[in-house]
Design a protein around this motif. Structure first.
Motif, PDB file in Angstrom:
ATOM      1  N   VAL A 127       0.836  -1.203   0.000  1.00  0.00           N
ATOM      2  CA  VAL A 127       0.000   0.000   0.000  1.00  0.00           C
ATOM      3  C   VAL A 127       0.866   1.248   0.000  1.00  0.00           C
ATOM      4  O   VAL A 127       0.645   2.185  -0.786  1.00  0.00           O
ATOM      5  CB  VAL A 127      -0.953  -0.011   1.213  1.00  0.00           C
ATOM      6  N   LEU A 128       1.867   1.300   0.865  1.00  0.00           N
ATOM      7  CA  LEU A 128       2.725   2.480   0.955  1.00  0.00           C
ATOM      8  C   LEU A 128       3.568   2.662  -0.300  1.00  0.00           C
ATOM      9  O   LEU A 128       3.898   3.792  -0.682  1.00  0.00           O
ATOM     10  CB  LEU A 128       3.625   2.389   2.197  1.00  0.00           C
ATOM     11  N   GLY A 129       3.925   1.569  -0.942  1.00  0.00           N
ATOM     12  CA  GLY A 129       4.744   1.658  -2.152  1.00  0.00           C
ATOM     13  C   GLY A 129       3.956   1.873  -3.411  1.00  0.00           C
ATOM     14  O   GLY A 129       4.552   1.963  -4.503  1.00  0.00           O
ATOM     15  N   ASP A 130       2.631   1.917  -3.272  1.00  0.00           N
ATOM     16  CA  ASP A 130       1.767   2.177  -4.439  1.00  0.00           C
ATOM     17  C   ASP A 130       2.086   1.194  -5.567  1.00  0.00           C
ATOM     18  O   ASP A 130       2.351   1.584  -6.720  1.00  0.00           O
ATOM     19  CB  ASP A 130       1.919   3.613  -4.909  1.00  0.00           C
ATOM     20  N   VAL A 131       2.088  -0.091  -5.239  1.00  0.00           N
ATOM     21  CA  VAL A 131       2.408  -1.130  -6.222  1.00  0.00           C
ATOM     22  C   VAL A 131       1.249  -1.277  -7.193  1.00  0.00           C
ATOM     23  O   VAL A 131       0.093  -1.422  -6.769  1.00  0.00           O
ATOM     24  CB  VAL A 131       2.687  -2.479  -5.513  1.00  0.00           C
ATOM     25  N   PRO A 132       1.489  -1.272  -8.475  1.00  0.00           N
ATOM     26  CA  PRO A 132       0.384  -1.356  -9.436  1.00  0.00           C
ATOM     27  C   PRO A 132      -0.300  -2.719  -9.455  1.00  0.00           C
ATOM     28  O   PRO A 132      -1.490  -2.821  -9.729  1.00  0.00           O
ATOM     29  CB  PRO A 132       1.064  -1.057 -10.780  1.00  0.00           C
ATOM     30  N   SER A 133       0.460  -3.783  -9.136  1.00  0.00           N
ATOM     31  CA  SER A 133      -0.105  -5.139  -9.170  1.00  0.00           C
ATOM     32  C   SER A 133      -0.428  -5.616  -7.755  1.00  0.00           C
ATOM     33  O   SER A 133       0.038  -6.667  -7.322  1.00  0.00           O
ATOM     34  CB  SER A 133       0.867  -6.096  -9.861  1.00  0.00           C
ATOM     35  N   PHE A 134      -1.220  -4.838  -7.028  1.00  0.00           N
ATOM     36  CA  PHE A 134      -1.517  -5.151  -5.627  1.00  0.00           C
ATOM     37  C   PHE A 134      -2.215  -6.505  -5.496  1.00  0.00           C
ATOM     38  O   PHE A 134      -1.845  -7.345  -4.668  1.00  0.00           O
ATOM     39  CB  PHE A 134      -2.394  -4.041  -5.027  1.00  0.00           C
TER      40      PHE A 134
END
Length: 390
Positions: A127-134
């Protein structure tokens, strides 16, 4: 395959070396797979990020000693790494190896909490890293987490079975050793019986011969007495040899003292009085010189009875009576009531030992409450035939 046996065995004997190799391999995968946000394998990443990725695997060196701490430390560092927007394109082996160690070492009740913390921290990093493939990363994590738990649990069960098998083997070895000792003691007891019986028989025959020819043939009587002396010496040597076998391996030699007898009762009473118990003594009848075994039996029962009074009715008064009758010796130990303290249990080990001692010499023992809350023990010990004739 046979050529790999020795290296594998050598590695098993050096678990720290194995963990260092595992940590190094994990660090290499994490360092080589470090990529910036949105990047792919091979994209350059800052040196500091690569070092942070390598640091995730460093705690694996001590994973066997601190499994839970290693898992949480690795996951926290990985969470920081992911929250900065970087990815591990070659996977995250450190967390899974640490989680496997936790599940292989601990039961589920203790392994669930750190595993949940691992998942929560991993999701926080996404969430904090704003990962596109969550969704993809979360699904992959849960699948790998389930596989790690299964494999780790199987390792735990296998280790548990191995421990149980080792305990069972140790128990069987101990039982076999005890059985061997018991069989050897039985053999020695039979041998001891044969030795004593033979020598006592010889001594008895020679003693009767010496008495029969004592006046008519002094030389023959003297020869018989010499035979008795030699036989007695041989018997004592055999007894010392057999008892030496029965002595425990680490038995410390100590000064041998004669076993206590009736003459030692006053000293016993004095010691009990010094401990704070009021004891009255009384002797009736004409004292006799009893065999050492009967004297020891009487002494030990008196000792146990007075000890019980000290333990169970320390504020009471005790009375010890020796009564020399025509055919038997009677020992009585009686104590008065003591408030708030129950009488000793007749089924206790000490009282059972009294009964066994009395039975050994053909005696009887009675015990139980008397009067208003007191307790009494009475030993009746018949004299041996030769003692009755005196």
């Amino acid at each position: 395959m046979p050529s790999l046996a020795k290296p594998i065995q050598a590695l098993r004997a050096r678990p720290l070396l194995v963990d260092c190799l595992i940590a190094a391999a994990s660090a290499a995968l994490l360092g080589l797979g470090a990529a910036p946000h949105g990047g792919a394998f091979g994209d350059p990443a800052p040196v500091g990020v690569v070092l942070l990725a390598v640091l995730v695997a460093a705690p694996l060196v001590v994973r066997r000693r601190y499994p839970i701490a290693v898992l949480l430390t690795s996951v926290v560092i990985m969470t920081v790494y992911t929250s900065l927007g970087y990815r591990a394109t070659l996977g995250e082996p450190a967390a899974f190896i640490a989680a496997y160690t936790v599940w292989a070492r601990y039961p589920p009740a203790k392994a669930v909490a750190p595993t949940v913390a691992w998942v929560v921290l991993f999701e926080l990093g996404l969430v904090l890293g704003d990962v596109p493939s969550f969704v993809v990363d979360t699904t992959r994590l849960l699948a790998q987490c389930a596989g790690t738990i299964i494999v780790g649990r199987l390792g735990y069960l296998r280790a548990d079975r191995m421990v149980e098998r080792a305990v069972r083997a140790e128990r069987e070895i101990r039982l076999e050793a005890e059985q061997a000792v018991a069989e050897e003691r039985i053999r020695i007891a039979h041998e001891l019986h044969d030795v004593v019986s033979h020598h006592i028989s010889v001594i008895s025959v020679q003693a009767n011969l010496a008495r029969y020819v004592f006046e008519s043939s002094p030389d023959t009587a003297r020869t018989a007495l010499d035979t008795i002396t030699g036989t007695t010496t041989e018997a004592l040597d055999e007894l010392r040899r057999l008892l030496g076998v029965l002595r425990p391996p680490r038995y410390e030699l100590r000064e041998y003292r004669p076993q206590p007898g009736l003459a030692d009762l006053p000293a016993l009473v004095a010691r009990v009085r010094e401990a704070g118990l009021t004891v009255k003594t009384r002797t009736t009848g004409e004292p006799r010189r009893l065999p050492p075994g009967q004297q020891l039996c009487t002494y030990r029962i008196a000792q146990e009875a007075l000890t019980n009074v000290l333990k169970h009715a320390g504020e009471a008064c005790a009375e010890l009576t020796l009564e020399y009758g025509a055919d038997e010796l009677v020992l009585r130990v009686r104590n008065s009531a003591s408030e708030g303290t129950p009488p000793p249990n007749p089924a206790g080990q000490g009282l059972i030992g009294m009964r066994e001692r009395a039975r050994m010499y053909g005696g009887q023992i009675e015990m139980g409450p008397v009067g208003s809350g007191g307790f009494a023990i009475e030993l009746t010990l018949p004299y041996l035939p030769q003692e009755r004739a005196r």
